[in-house]
Design a protein around this motif. Structure first.
Motif, PDB file in Angstrom:
ATOM      1  N   ASP A 132      -0.572   4.420   0.460  1.00 52.29           N
ATOM      2  CA  ASP A 132      -1.366   5.529   0.978  1.00 52.29           C
ATOM      3  C   ASP A 132      -0.554   6.432   1.888  1.00 52.29           C
ATOM      4  O   ASP A 132      -0.793   7.627   1.984  1.00 52.29           O
ATOM      5  N   PHE A 133       0.398   5.822   2.608  1.00 52.34           N
ATOM      6  CA  PHE A 133       1.262   6.592   3.506  1.00 52.34           C
ATOM      7  C   PHE A 133       2.697   6.300   3.107  1.00 52.34           C
ATOM      8  O   PHE A 133       3.338   5.436   3.682  1.00 52.34           O
ATOM      9  N   ARG A 187      -5.965   2.355   7.249  1.00 50.22           N
ATOM     10  CA  ARG A 187      -5.195   2.766   6.066  1.00 50.22           C
ATOM     11  C   ARG A 187      -6.019   3.698   5.188  1.00 50.22           C
ATOM     12  O   ARG A 187      -6.132   3.533   3.982  1.00 50.22           O
ATOM     13  N   ASN A 188      -6.621   4.666   5.831  1.00 53.29           N
ATOM     14  CA  ASN A 188      -7.448   5.616   5.113  1.00 53.29           C
ATOM     15  C   ASN A 188      -7.133   7.001   5.653  1.00 53.29           C
ATOM     16  O   ASN A 188      -7.414   7.299   6.806  1.00 53.29           O
ATOM     17  N   PRO A 189      -6.510   7.865   4.842  1.00 55.95           N
ATOM     18  CA  PRO A 189      -6.063   9.160   5.347  1.00 55.95           C
ATOM     19  C   PRO A 189      -7.208  10.068   5.787  1.00 55.95           C
ATOM     20  O   PRO A 189      -6.967  11.097   6.398  1.00 55.95           O
ATOM     21  N   SER A 236       0.832  -1.199   0.000  1.00 56.34           N
ATOM     22  CA  SER A 236       0.000   0.000   0.000  1.00 56.34           C
ATOM     23  C   SER A 236       0.871   1.255   0.000  1.00 56.34           C
ATOM     24  O   SER A 236       1.886   1.328   0.677  1.00 56.34           O
ATOM     25  N   ARG A 279     -11.791   2.590   0.978  1.00 55.70           N
ATOM     26  CA  ARG A 279     -11.837   4.011   1.263  1.00 55.70           C
ATOM     27  C   ARG A 279     -13.237   4.627   1.254  1.00 55.70           C
ATOM     28  O   ARG A 279     -13.721   5.149   2.235  1.00 55.70           O
TER      29      ARG A 279
END
Lengths: 265, 336
Positions: A89-90, B90-92, A87, B150
């Motif tokens: 995302d970060f 895992r979702n900003p 992933s 998300r």
């Protein structure tokens, strides 16, 4: 003694059984490839070996000990996994990502020391990503990102490394680069390499032994010239295959036959 | 450059800078207010040179100090909660308020209030139960499928919020006492009702902070994906459960004290992640200190902006946070 020994393994995704009665034995320092058509259970088998899917039936032994007797951390010290995708995302930097390979050796609250940083640097040089150390992962190309994840696995100092289609979506030059890297990994570090691959020709060029999966069962295990025969591939993949000798080293070369040439074969 | 420094040095730098910011916010919050400004009077009151019985001194010690401590506790808890939820899911864009976790604890707290529970532990436990229920629903919605993650998560949270809002309105509509105004004000996010006697309850969030700080490195590993973390030796299920429980516990505890204050957990982790990068060993202490300063300053605005009276601090945080949320959503769509 084999480093990995699987007997009579069944694996399920929820209620759906994806692997049935799998037996395989991988020897130390071997380049072992798992091949098979889509949906034949290749990735599930890899996840089973990494204890990411529960065993429904049968037994997996890693280095002579039952897989289930390892804690996650103990297992991670022996066995590294290179997933198909991680992933983003970060996005951590390349150096931070590689250093995460030290996690199983540090425990829950350990802090990386100078030795860990040195190992991470060495791993980045080995896979040729040292010049990218400060770049965030999401700014890299597919091939670079794959080499970073391999460096993370190297940093784990495993005895066995599992890879899930590391060459998918890479151009031929980068495919060979990744495969050469794994060959070097195997020779220089003595690591056992187990790889899932869609590419029959890469499998033929690099594999010591291939395991062909079909419908969740082992079709055959053996060196490339025994596994990659025209009849067997046609039966498993449901498509005519032309198998010749490769002029590089007498390994089989596989070409799926387009319909317009089907009368020729 | 900052990223070249060793972790310990970076951690020390971040802590010193943000502790400085917190001190400045604290002094501003203590010194500024409708009933008298002045750093000199403040210093006099703090160091005992002034008259301890003077009106200003009483205001500073009995009204402003508890309020600032509450603001700091709420701000740090909510930003840390946002940080942890963003990492775990895992979702900003995850955050206790957006996910409906805060709403769930509000339902629990109001329900407890109407049943005549004491503020602590009765109402707090009811709030905890309410938020746990929402958490189970939201996590159940996304579990087993990472690809729908998300958007459905956010949508699920919005629906949870709408549902909790309906229950809250229902509870208010059947309430006949004079408590209605108080509940409404509290719902909008309000720090004015704090007194010194409430503060010891807030000490229980400190162990929660400690647990999250200790688990910061495993949390980093989780950001690359669950299976990736598992293959690096993390017991993902146990870590996730522990963190969800601890975070929900501290969030519901502060919601009981402060009501619904939204978007703090979105703004602070995002700003700090932009400045410091994604390493949670830095972000956890930074969120604690930064979140505390942020809410003290927001509360200062809420106290001083209206020409008469004051407004709930939740309005200030929403005015700042909601536009940021939209910008982030827009950017994340454009990237794909």
């Amino acid at each position: 003694m084999p480093v990995i020994s699987v007997t009579g393994l069944n694996l399920c995704y929820g209620k759906r059984q994806v692997l049935q009665d799998i037996s395989m034995h991988v020897h130390r320092g071997e380049f072992y490839l798992i091949i098979g058509p889509n949906g034949s259970g290749k990735t599930s088998l890899l996840k089973g070996l990494a204890n990411l899917l529960p065993i429904a039936k049968g037994k997996i032994e890693i280095l002579g000990k039952s897989l289930t007797s390892y804690t996650r951390r103990q297992l991670a010290c022996k066995l590294a996994v290179v997933p198909q995708q991680i992933s983003l995302d970060f996005p951590f930097s390349v150096a931070e990502t590689v250093l995460m390979g030290r996690a199983p050796h540090l425990g829950l609250i350990g802090i990386e020391g100078a030795a860990d940083h040195a190992l991470a640097r060495e791993a980045m040089h080995f896979t040729d990503v040292a010049h990218l150390a400060d770049r965030p992962l999401d700014q890299l190309s597919g091939g670079e990102r794959q080499r970073v994840i391999i460096a993370r696995a190297l940093c784990q100092q495993p005895e066995i490394i599992l890879l899930d289609e590391p060459t998918a979506s890479l151009d031929p030059a980068h495919q060979i680069q990744i495969m050469d890297l794994m060959e070097r990994f195997r020779v220089e570090k003595g690591t056992t390499v187990i790889m899932v691959s869609h590419d029959l020709n890469l499998a033929s060029l690099y594999g010591d032994r291939l395991l062909l999966l079909h419908n969740g069962r082992v079709e055959v295990v053996g060196p490339p010239n025994e596994v990659l025969t025209a009849e067997r591939l046609a039966a498993c993949y449901g498509c005519a295959m032309l198998v010749e000798k490769n002029s590089l080293g007498q390994m089989p070369r596989v070409t799926p036959v387009p319909q317009k040439y089907s009368l020729v074969v | 450059m900052f990223s070249d420094l060793r972790l310990g040095v970076r951690l020390a730098l971040v802590t010193i800078v943000l502790a400085g910011l917190l001190t400045v916010s604290f002094l501003l919050g203590m010194g500024i207010g409708p009933s008298g400004n002045g750093i000199f009077e403040l210093l006099a009151a703090v160091f005992g040179n002034g008259d301890p019985q003077s009106v200003f001194s009483v205001i500073v010690w009995k009204i402003r100090l508890p309020r600032i401590i509450l603001a700091a506790a709420v701000g740090s808890t909510l930003s840390l909660g946002g940080l942890v939820f963003q990492a775990l899911l895992r979702n900003p864009l995850a955050e206790p308020y957006i996910l409906g976790i805060s709403g769930g604890s509000a339902v629990g707290a109001i329900g407890g209030m109407l049943l005549g529970f004491s503020p602590f532990p009765g109402m707090a436990l009811a709030a905890f139960a309410g938020s746990l229920l929402i958490l189970v629903l939201v996590v159940g919605l996304i579990s087993g499928n990472t690809s729908i993650g998300r958007d459905s998560l956010l949508l699920g949270g919005v629906m949870m919020n709408a549902f909790c809002g309906a229950i809250i309105m229902f509870l208010i509509s059947i309430t006949q006492t004079s408590e209605v105004h108080q509940i409404l004000f509290w719902l909008m996010g309000d720090l004015s009702m704090s007194g010194l006697d409430r503060l010891p309850v807030l000490l229980t969030i400190l162990p929660c902070f400690a647990v999250i700080f200790v688990l910061a490195r495993p949390l980093n590993l989780l950001l690359a994906g669950r299976e990736s973390a598992a293959s690096l030796g993390i017991n993902v299920r146990r870590l996730t459960m522990l963190l969800l429980l601890v975070t929900t516990c501290m969030v519901s505890l502060v919601v009981c004290q402060s009501g619904l204050i939204g978007f703090v957990g979105l703004v602070i982790p995002h700003v700090l992640r932009l400045l410091l990068g994604p390493d949670h060993r830095l972000l956890v202490p930074a969120c604690i200190l930064g979140g505390a300063s942020y809410l003290i300053l927001c509360d200062l605005l809420a106290r001083t902006l209206p020409t008469s009276g004051e407004m709930p601090v939740g309005i200030v945080t929403a005015l700042i946070g909601a536009p940021l949320f939209i910008v982030l959503l827009w950017r994340s769509r454009r990237c794909r």
